[in-house]
Design an enzyme around this catalytic site. Sequence first.
Site, PDB file in Angstrom:
ATOM      1  N   LYS A 102      65.226   0.489 -26.424  1.00 56.53           N
ATOM      2  CA  LYS A 102      64.410   1.654 -26.070  1.00 56.53           C
ATOM      3  C   LYS A 102      65.312   2.854 -26.293  1.00 56.53           C
ATOM      4  O   LYS A 102      66.301   3.027 -25.586  1.00 56.53           O
ATOM      5  CB  LYS A 102      63.975   1.548 -24.614  1.00 56.53           C
ATOM      6  CG  LYS A 102      63.285   2.805 -24.070  1.00 56.53           C
ATOM      7  CD  LYS A 102      62.776   2.566 -22.652  1.00 56.53           C
ATOM      8  CE  LYS A 102      62.147   3.808 -22.048  1.00 56.53           C
ATOM      9  NZ  LYS A 102      61.581   3.560 -20.712  1.00 56.53           N
ATOM     10  N   GLU A 158      61.925   8.598 -22.715  1.00 55.31           N
ATOM     11  CA  GLU A 158      62.065   8.756 -21.264  1.00 55.31           C
ATOM     12  C   GLU A 158      63.537   8.861 -20.848  1.00 55.31           C
ATOM     13  O   GLU A 158      63.976   8.199 -19.912  1.00 55.31           O
ATOM     14  CB  GLU A 158      61.384   7.596 -20.534  1.00 55.31           C
ATOM     15  CG  GLU A 158      59.910   7.524 -20.835  1.00 55.31           C
ATOM     16  CD  GLU A 158      59.156   6.473 -20.013  1.00 55.31           C
ATOM     17  OE1 GLU A 158      58.032   6.781 -19.611  1.00 55.31           O
ATOM     18  OE2 GLU A 158      59.689   5.382 -19.772  1.00 55.31           O
ATOM     19  N   LYS A 176      53.429  -0.725 -28.260  1.00 55.57           N
ATOM     20  CA  LYS A 176      52.541  -1.094 -27.144  1.00 55.57           C
ATOM     21  C   LYS A 176      51.105  -1.210 -27.636  1.00 55.57           C
ATOM     22  O   LYS A 176      50.740  -0.600 -28.641  1.00 55.57           O
ATOM     23  CB  LYS A 176      52.618  -0.045 -26.030  1.00 55.57           C
ATOM     24  CG  LYS A 176      53.945  -0.079 -25.274  1.00 55.57           C
ATOM     25  CD  LYS A 176      53.918   0.808 -24.022  1.00 55.57           C
ATOM     26  CE  LYS A 176      55.278   0.768 -23.332  1.00 55.57           C
ATOM     27  NZ  LYS A 176      55.337   1.558 -22.088  1.00 55.57           N
ATOM     28  N   ASP A 208      50.017   4.049 -22.584  1.00 51.14           N
ATOM     29  CA  ASP A 208      50.943   3.259 -21.776  1.00 51.14           C
ATOM     30  C   ASP A 208      50.256   2.178 -20.937  1.00 51.14           C
ATOM     31  O   ASP A 208      50.081   2.368 -19.724  1.00 51.14           O
ATOM     32  CB  ASP A 208      51.716   4.212 -20.861  1.00 51.14           C
ATOM     33  CG  ASP A 208      53.018   3.600 -20.373  1.00 51.14           C
ATOM     34  OD1 ASP A 208      53.241   2.422 -20.649  1.00 51.14           O
ATOM     35  OD2 ASP A 208      53.800   4.321 -19.728  1.00 51.14           O
ATOM     36  N   GLU A 216      51.406  -3.198 -13.883  1.00 54.59           N
ATOM     37  CA  GLU A 216      51.814  -1.900 -13.335  1.00 54.59           C
ATOM     38  C   GLU A 216      50.624  -0.962 -13.137  1.00 54.59           C
ATOM     39  O   GLU A 216      50.566  -0.227 -12.153  1.00 54.59           O
ATOM     40  CB  GLU A 216      52.820  -1.286 -14.318  1.00 54.59           C
ATOM     41  CG  GLU A 216      53.213   0.135 -14.010  1.00 54.59           C
ATOM     42  CD  GLU A 216      54.151   0.712 -15.072  1.00 54.59           C
ATOM     43  OE1 GLU A 216      54.495  -0.001 -16.043  1.00 54.59           O
ATOM     44  OE2 GLU A 216      54.540   1.879 -14.922  1.00 54.59           O
TER      45      GLU A 216
HETATM   46  C1  BDP Z   1      56.199   2.758 -18.405  1.00 56.48           C
HETATM   47  C2  BDP Z   1      56.848   2.314 -17.132  1.00 56.48           C
HETATM   48  C3  BDP Z   1      58.345   2.478 -17.162  1.00 56.48           C
HETATM   49  C4  BDP Z   1      58.903   1.807 -18.403  1.00 56.48           C
HETATM   50  C5  BDP Z   1      58.207   2.360 -19.619  1.00 56.48           C
HETATM   51  C6  BDP Z   1      58.626   1.654 -20.893  1.00 56.48           C
HETATM   52  O1  BDP Z   1      56.312   3.078 -16.067  1.00 56.48           O
HETATM   53  O2  BDP Z   1      58.866   1.904 -15.992  1.00 56.48           O
HETATM   54  O3  BDP Z   1      60.279   1.997 -18.485  1.00 56.48           O
HETATM   55  O4  BDP Z   1      56.831   2.167 -19.506  1.00 56.48           O
HETATM   56  O5  BDP Z   1      57.819   0.887 -21.394  1.00 56.48           O
HETATM   57  O6  BDP Z   1      54.870   2.339 -18.384  1.00 56.48           O
HETATM   58  O7  BDP Z   1      59.726   1.867 -21.379  1.00 56.48           O
END
Ligand code: BDP
Length: 720
Positions: free
Chosen positions: A305, A309, A378, A383, A411
């Site tokens: 990753k 984020e 994804k 998300d 989640e």
């Molecule tokens: C989001 C989650 C987060 C993950 C992120 C990801 O809230 O905790 O780190 O995806 O996929 O949905 O990297």
Amino acid sequence: MAMLFRLLACLLLATPIGAAAHDVEDGYQLWLRYRSATPQLGARIASTARCLVTAGTPSLQLQAAVAELRLGVQGLSGQRLPVARELCAGALVLATPEAMPALRALKLPLQALGSEGYLLRSLRWRGKAVTLIAANTDTGLLYGGFAWLRAAQSGADLQALNQQSAPRVALRVLNHWDNLDRSVERGYAGSSIWDWWALPDMRSARYVDYARANASLGINGTVLNNVNAKAESLTAPWLAKAAALAEVFRPYGIRVYLSARFSAPMEIGGLKSADPLDPAVRRWWRAKADEIYQRIPDFGGFLVKANSEGQPGPQDYGRSHAEGANMLAEALAPHGGRVMWRAFVYSPEVGADRAQQAYDEFKPLDGRFASNVIVQVKNGPIDFQPREPFHPLFGSMPKTAMALEVQLTKEYLGFASHLVYLGPLFEEVLKADTLQQGPGSTVARVIAGGGPAALPGAMAGVANIGSDRNWTGSHFDQANWYAFGRMAWDPDLSPAAVAREWAGQTFGSAPAALDEIVSIMLASREAAVDYMTPLGLHHLMGTGHHYGPAPWVDDLERADWNPTYFHRASRLGIGFDRTPGGSNAVAQYAPPLARQFAQVRDTPENLLLWFHHLPWQHRMASGRSLWHELVLRYDRGAEKVTEFRRRWEALRPHVDAQRHADVAAALVVQEREARWWRDACVAYFQSVNGLPLPEGTRPPEHPLAHYKGLRFPFAPGHGG
Ligand code: BDP
């Protein structure tokens, strides 16, 4: 007495799946319970498994297959399954053409099975009725052994077997978001099953059962640590721990992968930079890969990753995702390893539409990734929402190997307590036709790879597994692990068939009860969509932990983290305009789909507010106004859960007491939370549009301020 009790408890907790734990129905045994519904079934199984014949030197995988078949037959029929070198009548024969050259004379279609497929066939061989489990490799035999056990448990005619199967997707990989301190990001099933501290010396028996469960589904890889990775996981002591797990998993055909932190060369290598074009950085990664392969010769590779984020990545040095991925690919290539490079990125600056950003960044890089890089996307462009359209990157990068990432840990779908079977969600995305390479370019086809470029493909599932006795925090969440594995192997399997297989093996109930369980499962995802985010709404969840509704939140650090950003409700209307008049995200789809999604009347209603901003008075297909329809969907979703609870209650005589009670308790939580979702969302949207509730509708239980005031500082799965 207390001592005795404790001793007994210890023994029970230590009992592996399928062993003499038959009277404990606490979910630990998953779908590998190996109990016969009736003595007749047990006797039928025994008659087709009188002895087990193998040939050649038994590899680890063959030994695992033999052990599993013996365990299964013993459990299902009460009879021992002796291993023999000579054929007996009613033999189970496990054979590859290499170990048993006589097999070649049977002219079986072994070629089509590849290196993991298998074939089950009832036939007469040397005058005896036998069942042949054939494959090209011992891992294929292991999968074939599990397939035979599945057939036995689902009541198939074991004297007339004729099945063959090979995985359509090459890499079927669980992604554990497990941290090194044993917490689990978005984990709702206790702590990490990896007891990192005790590893590598102490290896829990659970690791073997984990591997068995995965192998029974054909899952052939596991990423041990969180995508939000710590560099320490690549240091020698942690590699020793990973190597210990790899050793446990090897007999089950499962390779270990690690999430790699892009800045590791600085954090644990003492370098000044992690620039992918810096020769010292490249050298560091090459040496690191060599070190890993010395410890784990069949290491799968890295999951990354990057620049997402807040994670470090190549863009920190002005380099592209391809340059970053290729550097790691170069280090792994000599060993046959791969890089799974995630496309879940959105730029640090808030752009026009978060849904477009991954495509904008990755599409131009098609053809620039090394051949051992797989871009992991994804299922939808935002998300893991209860419903999203498929991600527009699927089909748009024909020169790049692609992986589909789905989230098994729910989640955004009620955590472990909501009964939401994800089979229909997987099917929706797998069968979605991207139309990018002409009709039939479904997402399943994209991840099956192949084609002229002979690309590999993959499907990844963010694991829902933890240290809880029942593995997944609730019994029905086991079905999501199960469906992931089975549908990654064969994306054409129907969610209904998979649910039935799972429920049959897991509960062993009578057919009528199974019908009822499967019917609840199949309706459950749509119910959750209705009570959370109907008609294409998305990302209305509580901040950070994502527990419960918070559609009013509008003050987060980034605009595109706010629910108000996604629903855009005002006095006049609601929805995100992604047509050419709005963000034009529709243009990322193939032209026929772009045209379809741009028109309100052609857009499927279940995605309406994903693509369109519409007045509250907009007429829906039902003739109702959008506002009325929205309230009705919220009501419908919440009522459905009440109905599930009632129907589960009626199943009491057909399900063992403990698991029945566990599920019943979870359904109480789900019913309460579904109402909470419904009430909070209806109250909020009504406060925005000022419209009356449709006639006969129940007003929310509390005023909006009540819902807004709820706080959950200790909600699970959210490290902070
Ligand atoms: C989001 C989650 C987060 C993950 C992120 C990801 O809230 O905790 O780190 O995806 O996929 O949905 O990297």
